[in-house]
Scaffold this active site. Sequence first.
Site, PDB file in Angstrom:
ATOM      1  N   HIS A  21       0.826  -1.216   0.000  1.00 50.49           N
ATOM      2  CA  HIS A  21       0.000   0.000   0.000  1.00 50.49           C
ATOM      3  C   HIS A  21       0.859   1.265   0.000  1.00 50.49           C
ATOM      4  O   HIS A  21       0.490   2.287   0.587  1.00 50.49           O
ATOM      5  CB  HIS A  21      -0.956   0.034   1.196  1.00 50.49           C
ATOM      6  CG  HIS A  21      -1.953  -1.070   1.214  1.00 50.49           C
ATOM      7  ND1 HIS A  21      -3.216  -0.957   0.696  1.00 50.49           N
ATOM      8  CD2 HIS A  21      -1.871  -2.346   1.680  1.00 50.49           C
ATOM      9  CE1 HIS A  21      -3.879  -2.096   0.854  1.00 50.49           C
ATOM     10  NE2 HIS A  21      -3.077  -2.959   1.438  1.00 50.49           N
TER      11      HIS A  21
ATOM     12  N   ASN B  71     -10.315  -2.887   2.354  1.00 53.84           N
ATOM     13  CA  ASN B  71      -9.963  -2.935   0.932  1.00 53.84           C
ATOM     14  C   ASN B  71     -11.217  -2.744   0.093  1.00 53.84           C
ATOM     15  O   ASN B  71     -12.326  -2.761   0.616  1.00 53.84           O
ATOM     16  CB  ASN B  71      -9.352  -4.303   0.588  1.00 53.84           C
ATOM     17  CG  ASN B  71      -7.862  -4.388   0.925  1.00 53.84           C
ATOM     18  OD1 ASN B  71      -7.214  -3.384   1.205  1.00 53.84           O
ATOM     19  ND2 ASN B  71      -7.331  -5.588   0.874  1.00 53.84           N
TER      20      ASN B  71
ATOM     21  N   TYR C 257       0.663  -4.108  12.171  1.00 47.83           N
ATOM     22  CA  TYR C 257       0.547  -2.681  11.850  1.00 47.83           C
ATOM     23  C   TYR C 257       1.367  -1.821  12.797  1.00 47.83           C
ATOM     24  O   TYR C 257       2.058  -0.897  12.365  1.00 47.83           O
ATOM     25  CB  TYR C 257      -0.931  -2.261  11.799  1.00 47.83           C
ATOM     26  CG  TYR C 257      -1.602  -2.806  10.546  1.00 47.83           C
ATOM     27  CD1 TYR C 257      -1.819  -4.169  10.408  1.00 47.83           C
ATOM     28  CD2 TYR C 257      -1.957  -1.989   9.496  1.00 47.83           C
ATOM     29  CE1 TYR C 257      -2.383  -4.699   9.254  1.00 47.83           C
ATOM     30  CE2 TYR C 257      -2.526  -2.509   8.337  1.00 47.83           C
ATOM     31  CZ  TYR C 257      -2.735  -3.862   8.227  1.00 47.83           C
ATOM     32  OH  TYR C 257      -3.281  -4.380   7.087  1.00 47.83           O
TER      33      TYR C 257
HETATM   34 FE1  HDE Z   1      -2.572  -4.829   5.422  1.00 45.37          FE
HETATM   35  N1  HDE Z   1      -0.786  -4.033   5.942  1.00 45.37           N
HETATM   36  N2  HDE Z   1      -1.940  -6.632   6.020  1.00 45.37           N
HETATM   37  N3  HDE Z   1      -4.306  -5.674   4.753  1.00 45.37           N
HETATM   38  N4  HDE Z   1      -3.211  -3.058   4.800  1.00 45.37           N
HETATM   39  C1  HDE Z   1      -0.425  -2.758   5.780  1.00 45.37           C
HETATM   40  O1  HDE Z   1       0.668  -1.434   7.347  1.00 45.37           O
HETATM   41  C2  HDE Z   1      -0.870  -6.864   6.795  1.00 45.37           C
HETATM   42  C3  HDE Z   1      -4.636  -6.994   4.832  1.00 45.37           C
HETATM   43  C4  HDE Z   1      -4.461  -2.750   4.361  1.00 45.37           C
HETATM   44  O2  HDE Z   1      -3.331   3.511   3.848  1.00 45.37           O
HETATM   45  C5  HDE Z   1       0.902  -2.451   6.411  1.00 45.37           C
HETATM   46  O3  HDE Z   1       0.971   0.812   7.485  1.00 45.37           O
HETATM   47  C6  HDE Z   1      -0.821  -8.256   7.160  1.00 45.37           C
HETATM   48  C7  HDE Z   1      -6.034  -7.178   4.584  1.00 45.37           C
HETATM   49  C8  HDE Z   1      -4.518  -1.361   3.987  1.00 45.37           C
HETATM   50  O4  HDE Z   1      -1.714   3.333   5.305  1.00 45.37           O
HETATM   51  C9  HDE Z   1       1.280  -3.762   7.085  1.00 45.37           C
HETATM   52  C10 HDE Z   1      -1.882  -8.844   6.541  1.00 45.37           C
HETATM   53  C11 HDE Z   1      -6.525  -5.930   4.352  1.00 45.37           C
HETATM   54  C12 HDE Z   1      -3.251  -0.850   4.246  1.00 45.37           C
HETATM   55  C13 HDE Z   1       0.128  -4.653   6.703  1.00 45.37           C
HETATM   56  C14 HDE Z   1      -2.591  -7.817   5.834  1.00 45.37           C
HETATM   57  C15 HDE Z   1      -5.432  -5.009   4.456  1.00 45.37           C
HETATM   58  C16 HDE Z   1      -2.463  -1.938   4.751  1.00 45.37           C
HETATM   59  C17 HDE Z   1       1.941  -1.876   5.494  1.00 45.37           C
HETATM   60  C18 HDE Z   1      -2.277 -10.306   6.547  1.00 45.37           C
HETATM   61  C19 HDE Z   1      -7.971  -5.531   4.004  1.00 45.37           C
HETATM   62  C20 HDE Z   1      -2.755   0.563   3.991  1.00 45.37           C
HETATM   63  C21 HDE Z   1       2.010  -0.418   5.789  1.00 45.37           C
HETATM   64  C22 HDE Z   1      -2.529 -10.837   7.784  1.00 45.37           C
HETATM   65  C23 HDE Z   1      -8.902  -5.807   5.061  1.00 45.37           C
HETATM   66  C24 HDE Z   1      -3.160   1.508   5.073  1.00 45.37           C
HETATM   67  C25 HDE Z   1       1.191  -0.230   6.942  1.00 45.37           C
HETATM   68  C26 HDE Z   1      -2.702   2.902   4.719  1.00 45.37           C
HETATM   69  C27 HDE Z   1      -1.135  -1.819   5.170  1.00 45.37           C
HETATM   70  C28 HDE Z   1       0.048  -5.916   7.146  1.00 45.37           C
HETATM   71  C29 HDE Z   1      -3.734  -8.094   5.046  1.00 45.37           C
HETATM   72  C30 HDE Z   1      -5.615  -3.602   4.242  1.00 45.37           C
HETATM   73  C31 HDE Z   1       2.628  -4.349   6.698  1.00 45.37           C
HETATM   74  C32 HDE Z   1       0.245  -8.887   8.010  1.00 45.37           C
HETATM   75  C33 HDE Z   1      -6.810  -8.499   4.607  1.00 45.37           C
HETATM   76  C34 HDE Z   1      -5.717  -0.609   3.428  1.00 45.37           C
HETATM   77  O5  HDE Z   1       1.337  -3.646   8.480  1.00 45.37           O
END
Ligand code: HDE
Length: 709
Positions: free
Chosen positions: A88, A161, A375
Amino acid sequence: MTANGNGDGDRQHVRYADQQVFRAPGGETHQRSDGSETRLTTQQGVPVSDDQNTLRAGDRGPSLLEDFHFREKITHFDHERIPERVVHARGFGAHGYFENYAPLTDITRADPFSEAGLRTPVFVRFSTVAGNKGSGDLARDVRGFATKFYTREGNWDLVGNNIPVFFIQDAMKFPDVVHAAKQEPDRGFPQAQTAHDNFWDFASLMPESAHMLMWIMSDRAIPRSFRFMEGFGVHTFRLVNEAGRGTYVKFHWKPRQGLQSVLWNEAVKINGADPDFHRRDLWDAITQGAYPEWELGLQLFDDDFADRFEFDVLDPTKIIPEEVLPVRPVGRLVLDRVVSNFFAETEQVAFCTQNVVPGIDFTNDPLLQGRNFSYLDTQLKRLGGPNFAQLPVNAPKCPFAHFQQDGHMAMVNPVTRANYEPNSWQGAEGGPREDPDRGYRSYPEEVAGPKRRLRADSFADHYSQARQFWISQTDIERRHIAESFTFELSKCERAEIRIRMVAGLRNVDEELAATVAEGLGLLEMPEATEPARAPRADLPSSPALSIIERGPGSFAGRKIGVLITNGADAEALAALRAAAAAEQATVEIVAPAVGGVDASDGTRVRAKQQIDGAPSVLYDAVVILASPGGARALSARPAARDFVTDAVAHCKFIGYTSGASVLFEAAGLPADPSDLDEGFVSLNDYPPAEFIARCRQLRHWDRQRAVVV
Ligand code: HDE
C-alpha cells in the site's frame, strides 16, 4: 522557515504554542497577521541573507565547512525520505466526517454510532497494494480503503480494501503472497503488476486464493476512481453494547456515486497519460466542492447465524452474500477537505487494525489476529519510533493521558510529577487513573482447545464462492475476467504455471477454464486440481456482486472530454455545458492548442488540455465539436484519430456535430456513425440532454458484445 507543522489540513502556517512573537532588532516584526515568518531563516530561526551561493574562500575557491546554512539544508534534504509502506505504498488521503443516521446503542456502545446526526471526523487513505510509491494509479490491483475515525473515545481504524475477501486465510502467508506479487527479487521488476511468473506460481499453488483471484481479475481491480469503488472491512468483527452483548459485523462502504471501472486497455493507456489519475480525480472532486460520499452498511449476525451459514465466518476468503444477509445502512462518510501537506498527512498517517474503541472488538479470524501485530510493528519501522501517535494526523482529537514518555521526537510530554502508577500523588500531580466503568473491555469470549498449527476444516472449501462470484457477473464482466486471466498468464514465461492455473480454474467453472485455455493456446486441457473439498455448484447467483448489474443510472460526477476546433458550434457547446451541469457532470475542453479556439460566434473558448496530452481514456464520454475545416486539420494528427478510435473501442458514448465527419472517416468510421449503434449521438439530431441521458448507462456495452473474439 515558516512552520507548517500542524499537518491537520488547516491551511495556515502555525507558530508553536510556546513561541513568542519577537520584534527583530530595529523594531520590525517580519510576521504576517497569521504569525508566519516572512523571511527565510535556518531551522534555528537565523535570517538567511543568501540562499543561492555556498560560502567560499575566494570567488573560485573551495567551499567552507563553516557554512552552517548549507550543511543544515543539505543534511535535512538527505534525510527527507522515510521507508515507504511495504504494501500500500502508493496512496492518497483526504479528510472528512462520518455522520451517523440513528443510535445503534442496542448493538454497540461505540461512540460514532451513539447519536443520530453525530459527526465524527475522519481521515481516509486510498491505495494500491503491490506498486511502489511512484507507481501508476491504474495498476490491476486491490485498492486499500483505510479510515481513521477520531471518536470521542479514541481513534478507531477500519483498515479495509475495495474487495471483500483476501488471498490467504492465515497471516503466516502474508509475506509470501506479497513477495510473490511485488517485483521479482533478482531483476527488480515488474512494477505494480501481478502479470509475472512469481505471482502466478504462488497463486496456482494456493487454492485458497481462488476466490480473491476472481475478484482481482474482474473489473473491481481497475476502478475508474476511488470515488466509484466500494470498501469492505473484510474480516468479521464484533460489536459490543453497553450490557456486554456481542454481535458479529461485516463492514461495507457503498459509494453514493455508484460503482464504475475502466477497461484494461484503457487502464494501461491512462497510466501513460496520467499516472496520477486517481489522486487527481479525488483532489479535483473535493476542491470543486463535489464531495464524494459513501454509505456505511453493516451486516449484523449472531452465533446462530454463524453456525447456520455454510462457510466459516472467520474465514477471510469468504463473503456473506447480501441476498442472504442484507446490508443495513447506518451512516454516511463525506470527504470534504484535501490534505494541506501530502507528507505530513498521507504519508505519515499510521493505520493500525488494533486501534479499536469501546464497543468494537475483534474476532479470531487468523488474518485479523496477525494484522493486529503487524501494523504497530510496521509503523515503528516506517515512522522511526514509538511517538508516531503524536503526529497531528495520528493523534486522537479527544483528550488523552498516559505515562508513556521519551523516545525519538517526543513532542507531547508528561507534565505531572508522577510518571508511573499506582502512585500516591493527589490531583493533577498524580496523573490519569484507570476507568473500570467506561474503559475498554475485551469481549469475554470463551477460548479453549489444544495449541496446534492447524487450518480448521471449516476453511477447506476454496472454490464454491469463486464460482458464485463468476455466475453473478454479467456476460460482459465474465468476458473481462476471462481476458484478464489470459492476459496475465500470457505474461508467464513458464508453461507449467499457466497449465496449473487452468487446472485450478476448472474447479471454478469449466467454461472459464476452457476460454482461458484457448486464449493461452493450450493444446490439451489439464486435469482439474484435486480440491481439498469438492466445490459446490448450488450456490445461487448474487447480483450484488456485479458492477454493471447495479449501475448508478446517473452520469453525476463524471467527466466529458469535448474535442473542439476553431469554428465549433457555439450554441451546441453552450447547450452541452448546461445539460452537463444539470446532471452534475463536468466538461473539459480539449483543443488543438491549449490556448483554445474561436467558436462559431467568435467567442474564445479556453482549453484545459491540448489534444496530444488528453487522450479520450481520461474521460467518461466524449463529444467532438469540430468545424469541417477544424476536423480536417485534426485528421492529420494521430492523437486526434486515437481520441476517436479509443472512445469507440472503450464503448464510450460519443456526441458530435456534423463537422466531425472528416475526422470520423480518418478514424475508419462512417462520416455519420449514428447508424452503427446508439452510443453515437448526433447533436444535430438530438439535444445534448438526450446525449447525457444515454451517458447514464456509462458505457455502450452492446458495442463490445458485437465484437466476436
Ligand atoms: Fe494490510 N498491511 N496486512 N491488509 N493493509 C499494511 O501497514 C498486513 C490486509 C491494508 O493507507 C501495512 O501501514 C498483514 C487485509 C490497507 O496506510 C502492514 C496482513 C486488508 C493498508 C500490513 C494484511 C489489508 C495496509 C503496510 C495479513 C484488508 C494501507 C504499511 C494478515 C482488510 C493503510 C502499513 C494505509 C497496510 C500488514 C492483510 C488492508 C505491513 C500482516 C486483509 C488498506 O502492516
